[in-house]
Structure formats: C-alpha cells, structure tokens
Design an enzyme around this catalytic site. Structure first.
Site, PDB file in Angstrom:
ATOM      1  N   THR A   1     -63.772  68.177 -32.469  1.00  0.00           N
ATOM      2  CA  THR A   1     -64.622  69.160 -33.128  1.00  0.00           C
ATOM      3  C   THR A   1     -65.824  68.469 -33.753  1.00  0.00           C
ATOM      4  O   THR A   1     -65.769  67.288 -34.095  1.00  0.00           O
ATOM      5  CB  THR A   1     -63.867  69.901 -34.252  1.00  0.00           C
TER       6      THR A   1
ATOM      7  N   CYS B   1     -78.781  67.691 -34.824  1.00  0.00           N
ATOM      8  CA  CYS B   1     -78.070  66.636 -34.093  1.00  0.00           C
ATOM      9  C   CYS B   1     -77.639  67.155 -32.723  1.00  0.00           C
ATOM     10  O   CYS B   1     -77.584  68.354 -32.495  1.00  0.00           O
ATOM     11  CB  CYS B   1     -76.826  66.197 -34.859  1.00  0.00           C
TER      12      CYS B   1
ATOM     13  N   HIS C   1     -71.826  62.132 -31.368  1.00  0.00           N
ATOM     14  CA  HIS C   1     -72.635  62.965 -32.258  1.00  0.00           C
ATOM     15  C   HIS C   1     -73.745  62.070 -32.793  1.00  0.00           C
ATOM     16  O   HIS C   1     -73.476  61.145 -33.539  1.00  0.00           O
ATOM     17  CB  HIS C   1     -71.741  63.460 -33.394  1.00  0.00           C
TER      18      HIS C   1
END
Length: 181
Positions: free
Chosen positions: A32, A38, A55
């Site tokens: 998740t 981003c 990420h």
C-alpha cells in the site's frame, strides 16, 4: 495453480513510504501507499511470480547523506528493478503500472507532472511494458497492489472526483475506486 495465487487471502499488508521500495514472492502480501505529487511504480514478472512497489518524491537530483538518493526516481526505479531481478525476475518479462503525479498545489512548478513524465520516459527507455497507469490530475490517491498477481486498486484520498484520466484498463468495483488487473 494461477487461480490459487489470485485467490490467496491477504496475510500481510506492507506500507511503502517515500523513498522506500518492497519486493516479494509471497502471494499473501498486499503493498500500500498514499500518493500526491509522488509516483509509485508497481512492477512484476508474472512468470517468476515476483513483484514490488517503489515510491519516489522527485524525478532527479542529488543530495547529501547516505540515503539522499532514495527519494529520486532514477534511484528508486533501478533499485526496484534490480531487487526483482535478484528474486528471479527477467527484464524482458517485467510489466509495470504507474500511479500518482498529481498536481497538489497551484504553483509555478508542477512536481507531479515532472514525476509522471519521468516515470513514463524511464520505462520506455528501459523497454519495460507499461500495462496500466493513473497519472497526473489533481488530488491524492491510495494504492493497493498485489505484486504476485499484478492486481492494483486505487481510491481517491480527497473528496475530488474519481481518478483522473487516462486510466487503462479500468474496472470500478465501487464508487470512487479504480482497479487495474
């Protein structure tokens, strides 16, 4: 055997924050993250049954300190690809999904746009197939990704309209959610 993998219950959720990545072969793991400007790349090799997520905060740059590169796209992409390769993936079978790159503030510089453009260009340059994406637009999004099966689910973070277009392919299981298979 593939149906058993797709029907595997989630046994563990792993949150991937800014500058982080995670790679697994475990069909019970769901990754998740929460994105604004981003971008997260969800990557997998469907034959090897391995995948992961990264990420990143900014497309390119330099910084000081031992972990400074972690927040930049080039570093994040390479680390995720290399860790998948170490787990048995092959570059020619890899497929990716991209999320994020939203315009979060009205300012002169659109960081989300730069992140989205970078991620798409990186995949083209590396010859990695982009099988789905939800990039740009405004507002944040929550992403859930099952790296072994490649299933991805996105939900808006704010009260803005559902995920920005283009989204390919799309299945909307409930209001405001977008699921990519």
């Amino acid at each position: 055997m593939m149906a058993a993998v797709q029907d595997s219950p989630v046994t563990h959720r792993v949150h991937v924050g800014q500058g982080e990545h995670y790679v697994t072969r475990d069909p019970g793991i769901m990754l998740t993250t929460i994105l604004g400007s981003c971008v997260a790349m969800c990557l997998r090799d469907p034959v090897a049954g391995v995948g992961g997520m990264n990420h990143f905060l900014l497309p390119e740059g330099s910084g000081s300190g031992p972990d400074a590169g972690r927040r930049y796209g080039a570093y994040a992409m390479e680390v995720l690809i290399n860790d998948c390769l170490k787990q048995g993936a092959r570059r020619d079978r890899m497929e990716a999904k991209l999320f994020g790159g939203g315009r979060m503030f009205d300012s002169l510089q659109d960081v989300g746009l730069a992140n989205a453009d970078f991620a798409e260009r990186f995949l083209r340059d590396e010859g990695i197939t982009l099988v789905g994406s939800s990039l740009r637009g405004s507002g944040g999004r929550r992403v859930q990704y099952w790296p072994v099966t490649g299933r991805a689910l996105q939900r808006p973070v704010t009260d803005h309209s559902p995920a920005p277009l283009p989204v390919r392919p799309v299945v909307a299981p409930d209001a405001g959610a977008v699921e990519l298979f």
